[in-house]
Design a protein around this motif. Structure first.
Motif, PDB file in Angstrom:
ATOM      1  N   SER A 135      -2.432  -2.008  -6.312  1.00 45.24           N
ATOM      2  CA  SER A 135      -3.140  -1.094  -5.405  1.00 45.24           C
ATOM      3  C   SER A 135      -2.913   0.355  -5.816  1.00 45.24           C
ATOM      4  O   SER A 135      -3.736   1.218  -5.531  1.00 45.24           O
ATOM      5  CB  SER A 135      -2.748  -1.341  -3.948  1.00 45.24           C
ATOM      6  OG  SER A 135      -1.651  -0.564  -3.590  1.00 45.24           O
ATOM      7  N   ARG A 184      -6.880  -2.600 -12.890  1.00 42.84           N
ATOM      8  CA  ARG A 184      -8.172  -2.833 -12.248  1.00 42.84           C
ATOM      9  C   ARG A 184      -9.014  -3.818 -13.037  1.00 42.84           C
ATOM     10  O   ARG A 184      -9.936  -4.425 -12.521  1.00 42.84           O
ATOM     11  CB  ARG A 184      -8.937  -1.516 -12.077  1.00 42.84           C
ATOM     12  CG  ARG A 184      -8.221  -0.580 -11.100  1.00 42.84           C
ATOM     13  CD  ARG A 184      -9.103   0.549 -10.631  1.00 42.84           C
ATOM     14  NE  ARG A 184     -10.101   0.961 -11.600  1.00 42.84           N
ATOM     15  CZ  ARG A 184     -11.336   1.294 -11.298  1.00 42.84           C
ATOM     16  NH1 ARG A 184     -11.745   1.240 -10.060  1.00 42.84           N
ATOM     17  NH2 ARG A 184     -12.166   1.694 -12.233  1.00 42.84           N
ATOM     18  N   ILE A 236       0.836  -1.208   0.000  1.00 44.04           N
ATOM     19  CA  ILE A 236       0.000   0.000   0.000  1.00 44.04           C
ATOM     20  C   ILE A 236       0.866   1.251   0.000  1.00 44.04           C
ATOM     21  O   ILE A 236       0.568   2.236  -0.679  1.00 44.04           O
ATOM     22  CB  ILE A 236      -1.017   0.003   1.167  1.00 44.04           C
ATOM     23  CG1 ILE A 236      -2.156   0.971   0.903  1.00 44.04           C
ATOM     24  CG2 ILE A 236      -0.365   0.336   2.481  1.00 44.04           C
ATOM     25  CD1 ILE A 236      -3.489   0.324   0.789  1.00 44.04           C
ATOM     26  N   TRP A 243      -9.616   5.513   0.844  1.00 46.56           N
ATOM     27  CA  TRP A 243      -8.290   4.897   0.883  1.00 46.56           C
ATOM     28  C   TRP A 243      -8.228   3.834   1.979  1.00 46.56           C
ATOM     29  O   TRP A 243      -7.603   2.786   1.807  1.00 46.56           O
ATOM     30  CB  TRP A 243      -7.263   5.998   1.124  1.00 46.56           C
ATOM     31  CG  TRP A 243      -5.847   5.572   0.954  1.00 46.56           C
ATOM     32  CD1 TRP A 243      -5.126   5.591  -0.202  1.00 46.56           C
ATOM     33  CD2 TRP A 243      -4.981   5.066   1.959  1.00 46.56           C
ATOM     34  NE1 TRP A 243      -3.869   5.116   0.033  1.00 46.56           N
ATOM     35  CE2 TRP A 243      -3.743   4.795   1.336  1.00 46.56           C
ATOM     36  CE3 TRP A 243      -5.114   4.814   3.324  1.00 46.56           C
ATOM     37  CZ2 TRP A 243      -2.656   4.288   2.026  1.00 46.56           C
ATOM     38  CZ3 TRP A 243      -4.032   4.308   4.023  1.00 46.56           C
ATOM     39  CH2 TRP A 243      -2.816   4.044   3.382  1.00 46.56           C
ATOM     40  N   TYR A 295      -9.131  -3.945   2.003  1.00 46.25           N
ATOM     41  CA  TYR A 295      -9.174  -4.926   0.918  1.00 46.25           C
ATOM     42  C   TYR A 295      -7.826  -5.608   0.749  1.00 46.25           C
ATOM     43  O   TYR A 295      -7.743  -6.812   0.572  1.00 46.25           O
ATOM     44  CB  TYR A 295      -9.545  -4.254  -0.412  1.00 46.25           C
ATOM     45  CG  TYR A 295     -11.006  -3.937  -0.558  1.00 46.25           C
ATOM     46  CD1 TYR A 295     -11.975  -4.910  -0.310  1.00 46.25           C
ATOM     47  CD2 TYR A 295     -11.420  -2.680  -0.952  1.00 46.25           C
ATOM     48  CE1 TYR A 295     -13.318  -4.608  -0.441  1.00 46.25           C
ATOM     49  CE2 TYR A 295     -12.763  -2.365  -1.084  1.00 46.25           C
ATOM     50  CZ  TYR A 295     -13.704  -3.336  -0.827  1.00 46.25           C
ATOM     51  OH  TYR A 295     -15.022  -3.049  -0.955  1.00 46.25           O
ATOM     52  N   TYR A 303      -5.924   1.144  -7.845  1.00 49.66           N
ATOM     53  CA  TYR A 303      -7.130   1.371  -7.036  1.00 49.66           C
ATOM     54  C   TYR A 303      -7.014   2.644  -6.200  1.00 49.66           C
ATOM     55  O   TYR A 303      -7.951   3.438  -6.132  1.00 49.66           O
ATOM     56  CB  TYR A 303      -7.388   0.166  -6.121  1.00 49.66           C
ATOM     57  CG  TYR A 303      -8.019  -0.985  -6.854  1.00 49.66           C
ATOM     58  CD1 TYR A 303      -9.393  -1.034  -7.053  1.00 49.66           C
ATOM     59  CD2 TYR A 303      -7.234  -2.012  -7.372  1.00 49.66           C
ATOM     60  CE1 TYR A 303      -9.977  -2.087  -7.737  1.00 49.66           C
ATOM     61  CE2 TYR A 303      -7.801  -3.069  -8.061  1.00 49.66           C
ATOM     62  CZ  TYR A 303      -9.188  -3.103  -8.242  1.00 49.66           C
ATOM     63  OH  TYR A 303      -9.760  -4.135  -8.929  1.00 49.66           O
ATOM     64  N   GLN A 304      -5.856   2.831  -5.568  1.00 52.92           N
ATOM     65  CA  GLN A 304      -5.678   4.039  -4.754  1.00 52.92           C
ATOM     66  C   GLN A 304      -5.821   5.290  -5.602  1.00 52.92           C
ATOM     67  O   GLN A 304      -6.382   6.284  -5.163  1.00 52.92           O
ATOM     68  CB  GLN A 304      -4.294   4.032  -4.094  1.00 52.92           C
ATOM     69  CG  GLN A 304      -4.109   2.968  -3.035  1.00 52.92           C
ATOM     70  CD  GLN A 304      -2.733   3.067  -2.393  1.00 52.92           C
ATOM     71  OE1 GLN A 304      -2.380   4.095  -1.825  1.00 52.92           O
ATOM     72  NE2 GLN A 304      -1.948   2.013  -2.478  1.00 52.92           N
ATOM     73  N   ASN A 315     -10.589   1.925   2.892  1.00 50.72           N
ATOM     74  CA  ASN A 315     -11.215   0.727   2.345  1.00 50.72           C
ATOM     75  C   ASN A 315     -10.210  -0.089   1.544  1.00 50.72           C
ATOM     76  O   ASN A 315     -10.168  -1.308   1.633  1.00 50.72           O
ATOM     77  CB  ASN A 315     -12.372   1.097   1.411  1.00 50.72           C
ATOM     78  CG  ASN A 315     -13.568   1.579   2.187  1.00 50.72           C
ATOM     79  OD1 ASN A 315     -13.698   1.294   3.372  1.00 50.72           O
ATOM     80  ND2 ASN A 315     -14.426   2.316   1.526  1.00 50.72           N
ATOM     81  N   GLU A 316      -9.427   0.617   0.749  1.00 51.65           N
ATOM     82  CA  GLU A 316      -8.435  -0.065  -0.075  1.00 51.65           C
ATOM     83  C   GLU A 316      -7.432  -0.809   0.814  1.00 51.65           C
ATOM     84  O   GLU A 316      -7.031  -1.927   0.506  1.00 51.65           O
ATOM     85  CB  GLU A 316      -7.738   0.954  -0.975  1.00 51.65           C
ATOM     86  CG  GLU A 316      -6.566   0.456  -1.791  1.00 51.65           C
ATOM     87  CD  GLU A 316      -6.872  -0.729  -2.696  1.00 51.65           C
ATOM     88  OE1 GLU A 316      -8.067  -0.966  -2.980  1.00 51.65           O
ATOM     89  OE2 GLU A 316      -5.938  -1.428  -3.088  1.00 51.65           O
ATOM     90  N   TYR A 351      -9.405   6.414  -5.896  1.00 51.66           N
ATOM     91  CA  TYR A 351      -9.900   7.123  -4.714  1.00 51.66           C
ATOM     92  C   TYR A 351      -9.347   8.547  -4.671  1.00 51.66           C
ATOM     93  O   TYR A 351     -10.074   9.504  -4.403  1.00 51.66           O
ATOM     94  CB  TYR A 351      -9.510   6.394  -3.425  1.00 51.66           C
ATOM     95  CG  TYR A 351     -10.248   5.092  -3.214  1.00 51.66           C
ATOM     96  CD1 TYR A 351     -11.623   5.084  -2.989  1.00 51.66           C
ATOM     97  CD2 TYR A 351      -9.580   3.877  -3.242  1.00 51.66           C
ATOM     98  CE1 TYR A 351     -12.301   3.896  -2.799  1.00 51.66           C
ATOM     99  CE2 TYR A 351     -10.261   2.677  -3.047  1.00 51.66           C
ATOM    100  CZ  TYR A 351     -11.617   2.693  -2.823  1.00 51.66           C
ATOM    101  OH  TYR A 351     -12.299   1.534  -2.641  1.00 51.66           O
TER     102      TYR A 351
END
Ligand SMILES: Nc1ncnc2c1ncn2[C@@H]1O[C@H](COP(=O)(O)OP(=O)(O)O)[C@@H](O)[C@H]1O
Ligand SMILES: [Mg+2]
Lengths: 326, 250
Positions: A201, A153, A120, A251, A257, A204-205, A253-254, A208
Motif C-alpha cells: 500500500s 504495483r 495503511i 487516499w 481497497y 499505491y499511497q 480510496n486506497e 496518490y
C-alpha cells in the motif's frame, strides 16, 4: 480576485457525491455495528468471557426461528400470493442461521481491522518519503522510488504475500518474538501480512500523494525557499501540509481497497474475516448465509472508513484549499 | 565611503542558448529605493532572482554588504534571511492564516518560539494595516490584502534588502493603491528596496534611482527626474512613451 473567493467546505461536495454516508440510517447502523464489535471484543479478549461465554452469540436464535416458521406457515396458507411473506420468512431464517456464527466473525473482523489499519498506517510512513523522492528527488532517488512503486504495483499482492511468507525467513523470525500469538495478539502469519500490506500500500499511497504534491503550485516552494527555508523544510512545512490535504480523497480510496484486499491474507492462514467465513462455511455448508454476512460486515467496515475519512477531511479543511479548489 | 549595500558586477545569466542578462552592473546604498523598469522578457525577474539566488548566475559577482554572495560556499538559506522577496502572484502559503504566513519563517528559520513569533507577527501585520485579518486564510483575502500579507511576511525576517517583483501587476486597479501606500511607508522608513514595477506614481515619488533594463542590459540608470524628464538613450524615451500610452488606454 478582488473580492474574497467564496468557499465551500470539502465535506459538502463529498457528501453530495457519496449520499450514503450522511443518512441517519447509515449512522445508526454503523453505531450498532461498532457497539456490537466493541462489546464482543471486550468480552472475548479482555474480560475472558465474563459477560457471555466466548463463541456464544448475544442474540438468541429462538425468536427468529419462531418468526421464520410462523411466517412460513402463513405464506403456505396464502398460496401463490404469499410470496412476499415467504421472502420475509426467508430473511428471518437467514438471521436465525447466521446468529450463531457472529462471535467467530467478530474475531475475524478484529484481525481484518488490525491488518488494514496497521498496513495503511505503516505504509503511509513509507509513502510520504517515497512520493517526495518521486517529485523532488535527484534522478537516482527518483528512479529508485519509481522502481519500488512499479515493483509493488506491477506484481500481484497475493504473490507478494506468498513470497514474504514462504520464501523469506520472515515467518521464522517473527514466530520467535515474544507475545506473538498470545491472547488477542495475532500469530506470525498476521504480521507477515501486515508487512506485505505495508510495502504494497506504500506504493499505491505514494502514487496518490505524488499527484497531490504535483498539484501544489511551484510558487509555494519558491516562497518557502525565499524566506530561508531549506528545500527539505520547505517541503515539510509548506508543500506536504497542502499536498496531503489534496491527497485525502484518493487516499481514502486506497483505504477502502485495502479493507477488501486484506482478505487475501486468508491465503497465508491469517484468521481474518474472510478466512473465518470460509472455515465456518466449509464446516457447516451454510455458504450463502455466511458469505452474505461477511459481505455485510465488509460493507459496514467500508462505510465506517468513509465516515472517518470524511470527518478527518472536514477537520483539516482550510478555506480555498483541497477538494473544492480542484 | 562604506560599501554599497548591494552591488551587481557584470552579471551574466543565460538559459541554454538564450542570453537573459548580459553584463548587468549597478550599486545601491542602504536606504535606497531603486525601481527597475523595462519591457516584458527583458530579464527583470531573473535579475531579482539572482540577488537571492533563486537563480544561479553564469558570470560576474553579486555583493551584499561587502560580501560576495555568488561564491560557491555561500549559505543560500543564510542569504535569504537577509533578502526578502515579494512576488507578483503573492505566493502566500495557502494552508496558513495571514499570521501563519508571517510567522512561519520566524519559527522555522529564526527558531523563535510560537508566542514570540506571533507577537512579532502581529506587529508586522499592523505595519501593513491587516491586524484584523490575522486569522484569515489567503483565499479569504482580497488581492491587495494578500500582497500586503506577502510584504509583511518578507518584512518579518528583518531583511537588509527587500526585492519586489511587480507587486501590483496582478491586482485589480482599485486595489493597487493600498499596496503602493504600504511600499511608500517602507521607503519612508528607510528600508532598502529593489522594486520591479511600472507604477509610475511610486517610481516618481519614492525612487532614489530608476534602472531601465532592456534585452538583459541596463540601458539607462539615474534619478527619476532625469530619467523621466530627460532620458539620455533613445530606447528609454520610446519605452516611456509606450508606457504612457498604455496607461492612458486603461
Ligand atoms: N526558468 C527559466 N527557464 C528558461 N527560460 C527562462 C526562465 N525564466 C525566465 N526565462 C526567460 O528569460 C527571459 C527573461 O525573463 P524574465 O526575467 O522573467 O523577464 P521579465 O521579468 O523582465 O519579464 C525570458 O525570455 C524568459 O523566457
Ligand atoms: Mg517578470
Amino acid at each position: 480576485m478582488g473580492t474574497p473567493e467564496s468557499t465551500t467546505s470539502g465535506r459538502t461536495l463529498r457528501a453530495r457525491a457519496a449520499g450514503l454516508t450522511d443518512q441517519p440510517l447509515t449512522l445508526l447502523t454503523v453505531g450498532v455495528f461498532w457497539t456490537w464489535l466493541v462489546v464482543r471484543w471486550t468480552n472475548d479478549f479482555l474480560l475472558d468471557g465474563a459477560l457471555i461465554e466466548r463463541n456464544t452469540s448475544f442474540f438468541p436464535v429462538g425468536p427468529f426461528e419462531a418468526a421464520a416458521s410462523t411466517l412460513g406457515a402463513l405464506a403456505a396458507s396464502l398460496g401463490p400470493v404469499g410470496f412476499p411473506v415467504r421472502w420475509l420468512a426467508g430473511f428471518f431464517e437467514f438471521l436465525a442461521a447466521s446468529i450463531p456464527y457472529l462471535p467467530q466473525l467478530a474475531t475475524g473482523v478484529w484481525a481484518t481491522i488490525l491488518l488494514t489499519v496497521l498496513g495503511i498506517a505503516l505504509g503511509f510512513l513509507i509513502a510520504v518519503p517515497l512520493s517526495v523522492a518521486r517529485v523532488y528527488g535527484g534522478s537516482a532517488t527518483r528512479l529508485l522510488a519509481l522502481g519500488y512503486t512499479e515493483l509493488f504495483r506491477g506484481t500481484p499482492l497475493l504473490a507478494q504475500l506468498f513470497v514474504l511468507y514462504f520464501a523469506t525467513p520472515l515467518t521464522t523470525i517473527i514466530r520467535e518474538l515474544p507475545a506473538v500469538g498470545a491472547g488477542f495478539i495475532p500469530a506470525q502469519a498476521f504480521w507477515v501480512a501486515v508487512i506485505a500490506f505495508m510495502l504494497n500500500s506504500a506504493a499505491y499511497q505514494s502514487e496518490y500523494i505524488r499527484s497531490a504534491l504535483n498539484s501544489v503550485p511551484e510558487g509555494q516552494l519558491t516562497a518557502a525557499r525565499a524566506i530561508g527555508l531549506s528545500k527539505v523544510d520547505g517541503i515539510r512545512h509548506v508543500v506536504l501540509p497542502q499536498g496531503l490535504r489534496y491527497a485525502i480523497p484518493g487516499w481514502s480510496n486506497e483505504l477502502v481497497y485495502l479493507i477488501k484486499y486484506s482478505s487475501l491474507a486468508s491465503f497465508i492462514t491469517v484468521r481474518e474475516l474472510f478466512e473465518r467465513t470460509d472455515a465456518i462455511a466449509s464446516e457447516t455448508y451454510r455458504y450463502t448465509e455466511l458469505f452474505v454476512l461477511a459481505g455485510l460486515l465488509y460493507l459496514a467496515l467500508v462505510i465506517s472508513a468513509s465516515l472517518v475519512m470524511e470527518y478527518v477531511e472536514d477537520r483539516v479543511a482550510i478555506p480555498g484549499l483541497g477538494t473544492t479548489s480542484r | 565611503m562604506s560599501d554599497p549595500l548591494l552591488e551587481l558586477d557584470d552579471v551574466y545569466k543565460s538559459y541554454g542558448e538564450e542570453q537573459v542578462l548580459s553584463g548587468v552592473s549597478f550599486e545601491m546604498d542602504a536606504g535606497d529605493v531603486d525601481v527597475v523598469i523595462g519591457p516584458s522578457g527583458s530579464g527583470k525577474s531573473t535579475m531579482l532572482r539572482c540577488v537571492n539566488r533563486l537563480t544561479e548566475i553564469n558570470g560576474g559577482d553579486i555583493y551584499l554588504d561587502g560580501d560576495c554572495i555568488t561564491d560557491a560556499d555561500t549559505d543560500v538559506n543564510e542569504l535569504r534571511k537577509q533578502v526578502g522577496m515579494v512576488f507578483q502572484d503573492f505566493n502566500l502559503f495557502a494552508h496558513l492564516t495571514a499570521l501563519g504566513n508571517v510567522t512561519l519563517g520566524l519559527r522555522k528559520v529564526r527558531g523563535m518560539d510560537k508566542a514570540t513569533a506571533q507577537e512579532q507577527g502581529y506587529e508586522h501585520l499592523e505595519q501593513v494595516g491587516l491586524l484584523d485579518q490575522a486569522d484569515s486564510y489567503p483565499a479569504e483575502l482580497s488581492g491587495g490584502q494578500k500582497q500586503r500579507v506577502g510584504i509583511a511576511r518578507a518584512l518579518a525576517m528583518d531583511p537588509k534588502l527587500l526585492l519586489f517583483d511587480e507587486p501590483t501587476s496582478a491586482l485589480d486597479p482599485e486595489l493597487v493603491g493600498e499596496v503602493v501606500e504600504v511600499m511608500r511607508d517602507l521607503a519612508a522608513e528607510g528600508i532598502t528596496m529593489l522594486v520591479v514595477s511600472h507604477e509610475m506614481g511610486f517610481a516618481r515619488s519614492a525612487a532614489s534611482d530608476i534602472i531601465f533594463l532592456d534585452d538583459g542590459q541596463i540601458v539607462e540608470h539615474g534619478p527619476p527626474e532625469q530619467l523621466f524628464q530627460n532620458p539620455q538613450a533613445a530606447r528609454t524615451g520610446e519605452f516611456l512613451s509606450r508606457l504612457e500610452t498604455a496607461h492612458e488606454e486603461e
